[in-house]
Write a protein that holds these residues in place. Structure first.
Motif, PDB file in Angstrom:
ATOM      1  N   ASP A   1       1.052  -1.102   0.014  1.00 22.95           N
ATOM      2  CA  ASP A   1       0.014   0.066  -0.167  1.00 22.95           C
ATOM      3  C   ASP A   1       0.861   1.237  -0.005  1.00 22.95           C
ATOM      4  N   GLY A   2       1.946   1.271  -0.685  1.00 27.14           N
ATOM      5  CA  GLY A   2       2.689   2.474  -0.970  1.00 27.14           C
ATOM      6  C   GLY A   2       3.754   2.574   0.178  1.00 27.14           C
ATOM      7  N   PHE A   3       3.853   1.782   1.145  1.00 28.78           N
ATOM      8  CA  PHE A   3       4.835   1.804   2.290  1.00 28.78           C
ATOM      9  C   PHE A   3       6.129   0.749   1.929  1.00 28.78           C
ATOM     10  N   LEU A   4       7.284   1.223   1.989  1.00 27.37           N
ATOM     11  CA  LEU A   4       8.496   0.468   1.728  1.00 27.37           C
ATOM     12  C   LEU A   4       9.299   0.085   2.929  1.00 27.37           C
ATOM     13  N   LEU A   5       9.919  -0.867   2.975  1.00 32.35           N
ATOM     14  CA  LEU A   5      10.763  -1.325   4.278  1.00 32.35           C
ATOM     15  C   LEU A   5      12.001  -2.088   3.498  1.00 32.35           C
ATOM     16  N   GLY A   6      13.209  -1.663   3.589  1.00 32.14           N
ATOM     17  CA  GLY A   6      14.411  -2.264   3.083  1.00 32.14           C
ATOM     18  C   GLY A   6      15.584  -2.470   3.897  1.00 32.14           C
ATOM     19  N   GLY A   7      16.399  -3.376   3.607  1.00 31.95           N
ATOM     20  CA  GLY A   7      17.713  -3.641   4.519  1.00 31.95           C
ATOM     21  C   GLY A   7      18.765  -4.368   3.382  1.00 31.95           C
ATOM     22  N   GLU A   8      19.924  -3.856   3.928  1.00 36.71           N
ATOM     23  CA  GLU A   8      21.025  -4.527   2.975  1.00 36.71           C
ATOM     24  C   GLU A   8      22.228  -4.838   4.172  1.00 36.71           C
ATOM     25  N   ALA A   9      22.776  -5.939   3.926  1.00 38.01           N
ATOM     26  CA  ALA A   9      23.899  -6.536   4.620  1.00 38.01           C
ATOM     27  C   ALA A   9      25.057  -7.175   3.715  1.00 38.01           C
TER      28      ALA A   9
ATOM     29  N   THR B   1      30.307  -6.971   7.266  1.00 41.14           N
ATOM     30  CA  THR B   1      31.158  -5.929   7.110  1.00 41.14           C
ATOM     31  C   THR B   1      30.401  -4.647   6.857  1.00 41.14           C
ATOM     32  N   ARG B   2      29.060  -4.742   6.481  1.00 40.82           N
ATOM     33  CA  ARG B   2      28.392  -3.464   6.054  1.00 40.82           C
ATOM     34  C   ARG B   2      26.863  -3.722   6.300  1.00 40.82           C
ATOM     35  N   TYR B   3      26.153  -2.941   6.976  1.00 36.52           N
ATOM     36  CA  TYR B   3      24.644  -3.161   6.950  1.00 36.52           C
ATOM     37  C   TYR B   3      23.935  -1.907   6.824  1.00 36.52           C
ATOM     38  N   ALA B   4      22.790  -1.881   6.319  1.00 33.54           N
ATOM     39  CA  ALA B   4      22.116  -0.513   6.136  1.00 33.54           C
ATOM     40  C   ALA B   4      20.667  -0.845   6.042  1.00 33.54           C
ATOM     41  N   ALA B   5      19.505   0.317   6.391  1.00 34.95           N
ATOM     42  CA  ALA B   5      18.279  -0.062   6.485  1.00 34.95           C
ATOM     43  C   ALA B   5      17.594   1.180   5.866  1.00 34.95           C
ATOM     44  N   ALA B   6      16.286   1.186   5.298  1.00 33.64           N
ATOM     45  CA  ALA B   6      15.460   2.197   4.903  1.00 33.64           C
ATOM     46  C   ALA B   6      14.247   2.129   4.922  1.00 33.64           C
ATOM     47  N   VAL B   7      13.348   3.106   5.046  1.00 36.16           N
ATOM     48  CA  VAL B   7      11.949   3.080   5.031  1.00 36.16           C
ATOM     49  C   VAL B   7      11.316   4.117   4.151  1.00 36.16           C
TER      50      VAL B   7
ATOM     51  N   ALA C   1       6.996  11.166  -3.228  1.00 38.56           N
ATOM     52  CA  ALA C   1       7.705   9.890  -2.322  1.00 38.56           C
ATOM     53  C   ALA C   1       8.592  10.564  -1.270  1.00 38.56           C
ATOM     54  N   VAL C   2       8.851   9.474  -0.537  1.00 33.31           N
ATOM     55  CA  VAL C   2       9.627  10.103   0.768  1.00 33.31           C
ATOM     56  C   VAL C   2      10.381   9.037   1.273  1.00 33.31           C
ATOM     57  N   THR C   3      11.856   8.874   1.338  1.00 31.39           N
ATOM     58  CA  THR C   3      12.657   8.009   1.955  1.00 31.39           C
ATOM     59  C   THR C   3      13.616   8.313   2.759  1.00 31.39           C
ATOM     60  N   LEU C   4      13.750   7.414   3.847  1.00 34.72           N
ATOM     61  CA  LEU C   4      14.664   7.771   4.915  1.00 34.72           C
ATOM     62  C   LEU C   4      15.731   6.564   5.108  1.00 34.72           C
ATOM     63  N   HIS C   5      17.019   6.657   4.560  1.00 31.33           N
ATOM     64  CA  HIS C   5      18.054   5.808   4.815  1.00 31.33           C
ATOM     65  C   HIS C   5      19.002   5.999   5.998  1.00 31.33           C
ATOM     66  N   GLY C   6      19.469   4.697   6.581  1.00 26.34           N
ATOM     67  CA  GLY C   6      20.581   4.757   7.462  1.00 26.34           C
ATOM     68  C   GLY C   6      21.564   3.904   6.887  1.00 26.34           C
ATOM     69  N   LEU C   7      22.601   4.423   6.501  1.00 21.32           N
ATOM     70  CA  LEU C   7      23.674   3.922   5.705  1.00 21.32           C
ATOM     71  C   LEU C   7      24.854   3.757   6.488  1.00 21.32           C
TER      72      LEU C   7
END
Length: 294
Positions: A150-158, A168-174, A182-188
Motif C-alpha cells: 500500500d505504498g509503504f516500503l521497508l528495506g535492508g542491506e547487509a 562488514t556492512r549493513y544498512a536500512a531504509a523506510v 515519495a519520501v525515503t529515509l536511509h540509514g547507511l
C-alpha cells in the motif's frame, strides 16, 4: 479485499525519483558525447567520450549489447580507453518467473587485475530481493531486500565477508511512494550516516525534490541539504536547477533538437565567490553533453 501489490523498487532505487532529479542532467565537467545505434538483429552499439575540464584528458568507451528477448538473454561487451574490458551476461525468467541472473566482469590486460560479480534478482508483487557474490574481493556476499504494501516500503542491506566470517556492512531504509510524491529515509554505513529524500510531482510540468544527509562521523557536524526543481518548457526541452547549503547553484538545460538528437548544457556557480568569473576555475563550472541516437 486488498488490491494486488506492485513490485517495489530495488534497494538501489529507493529514493530514485529524488536522486534523479538532483543528480541527473547536470553536465558540469567539460564536454561529453554519446552516439547510439541499433541494428535490425537487436545489437545496440554505444560510443561515449568525455573531455575533463580540469585535465583536458579525453576518456571514452565502446559498448555493444545483444538482446535476445525471446529467451530472456542480454550480452554486453565494452572496451574503454583505459584498456578495461567489461563483460555482462544477463538471463531472466529461466528457472522461475521473476528470477534474473547477472554476471559482470572487468579485466585490465596490462596488470591482469580482474573483478567478477555474480548476482541474482527475484521480483514478485510486494517483494524485491537481490543477492551478490564478489568472487575476487573477500569473497564477499551481499544481499538486500525491499518489501512493499500500500505504498509503504521497508528495506535492508547487509554484506558478509566469507573469509573473515563477519558482517562488514549493513544498512536500512523506510519510505512511502505514491504517484505524485515519495519520501525515503536511509540509514547507511552501519547506520552512521542518515539520508532523507523527498520528491513531489507538483504538476505535469513541474517537479521538486530535496535531500538531506547527516554523517555522525563527520569532523564538521551539520546537515548537508540540497533542493532542486525541474520544469518542462515544452514537449522537447526542460530546465533543472538545484542549490545546496554550501551556496553551490547548478543549472541544467536539455533540448531535443530533432528526433534522436539531444543537447544538454550545465552551469555551476559558487554564489559565495561570484567575483571569480573564470568558468574553468575552482568556483564555477560549465559543461555540455550531446546524444545522437539512431
Amino acid at each position: 479485499m486488498s488490491l494486488p501489490q506492485p513490485v517495489p523498487p530495488s534497494w538501489k532505487d529507493l529514493g530514485k525519483s529524488s536522486n534523479d532529479l538532483l543528480g541527473k542532467d547536470f553536465y558540469l565537467n567539460g564536454a561529453s558525447i554519446e552516439v547510439k545505434t541499433t541494428t535490425p538483429t537487436n545489437v545496440a552499439f554505444k560510443v561515449a567520450g568525455n573531455q575533463d575540464a580540469k585535465s583536458n584528458l579525453i576518456a571514452g568507451d565502446v559498448e555493444a549489447k545483444y538482446s535476445d528477448k525471446a529467451h530472456g538473454v542480454v550480452f554486453t561487451q565494452a572496451w574503454t580507453t583505459a584498456n578495461v574490458l567489461r563483460t555482462q551476461i544477463e538471463a531472466e525468467n529461466h528457472l522461475a518467473k521473476g528470477l534474473k541472473f547477472d554476471l559482470s566482469t572487468t579485466l585490465l590486460p596490462d596488470s591482469g587485475k580482474r573483478t567478477a560479480l555474480f548476482s541474482s534478482i527475484y521480483k514478485q508483487p510486494g517483494l524485491h530481493t537481490r543477492a551478490f557474490l564478489d568472487v575476487f574481493k573477500g569473497p564477499t556476499f551481499t544481499a538486500d531486500t525491499v518489501v512493499g504494501r500500500d505504498g509503504f516500503l521497508l528495506g535492508g542491506e547487509a554484506s558478509y565477508n566469507v573469509t573473515e566470517g563477519k558482517v562488514t556492512r549493513y544498512a536500512a531504509a523506510v519510505g512511502f511512494s505514491a504517484p505524485e510524491y515519495a519520501v525515503t529515509l536511509h540509514g547507511l554505513g552501519n547506520l552512521s550516516t542518515f539520508a532523507a529524500s523527498y520528491y513531489h510531482r507538483v504538476s505535469n510540468d513541474v517537479e521538486a525534490g530535496a535531500k538531506a544527509i547527516y554523517d555522525t562521523k563527520a569532523t564538521t557536524q551539520g546537515v548537508s541539504l540540497e533542493v532542486g526543481a525541474k520544469a518542462f518548457l515544452d514537449g522537447a526541452g526542460f530546465l533543472k536547477a538545484k542549490i545546496n547549503n554550501h551556496g553551490i547553484l547548478a543549472l541544467g538545460y536539455t533540448q531535443t533538437l530533432r528526433p534522436g538528437v539531444r543537447a544538454s548544457f550545465g552551469l555551476a556557480l559558487d554564489t559565495q565567490k561570484l567575483n571569480e568569473v573564470n568558468p574553468a576555475g575552482p568556483a564555477h563550472k560549465v559543461g555540455a553533453h550531446f546524444v545522437f541516437e539512431g
